[in-house]
Write a protein that holds these residues in place. Structure first.
Motif: not given
Length: 122
Positions: A3, A6, A23, A29, A32
């Motif tokens: 995500y 991360s 991004k 969403k 993932g």
């Protein structure tokens, strides 16, 4: 899964060691990122005397995930780290070597150069 925010390891010799995801392009969403997803990342840690500098925004392709991935044959596979490879605008890797294995699903993707650089497909 990967995500935004991360932290990832770089799996090639482009000069970056650690990156932070900004991004994930074209992903849901809720589920993932998946292998072969394109990510926009910021470089957090670099090696000395390389052309990548700290804080630079780059694009990368995810090659390994800690999350287990289910294949059509029923086999599930996962790796010990989350890794990606930095690529340029034409999806050609910046580095000249890959470290570690990559997913076998790369055979059917738009990244033929990654297949030629990879030593092991799992």
């Amino acid at each position: 899964m990967i995500y935004p925010e991360s932290k990832l390891v770089v799996g090639d010799n482009c000069g970056a060691k650690r990156v932070k995801c900004i991004k994930i392009l074209k992903f849901s969403k809720s589920s993932g990122a998946k292998p072969m997803s394109l990510a926009v990342v910021s470089v957090r840690k670099v090696k000395k005397s390389k052309r990548i500098v700290k804080g630079e925004v780059c694009r990368g392709v995810l090659i390994r995930l800690k999350k287990s991935i289910q294949r059509d044959t029923g086999l599930s596979i996962k790796f010990s780290d989350n890794a990606l490879i930095l690529v340029d605008a034409k999806n050609v890797p910046i580095g000249s070597r890959l470290f570690g294995p990559i997913f076998k699903e790369f055979r059917f993707s738009d990244y033929p150069k990654l297949l030629s650089l990879a030593k092991t497909l799992l």
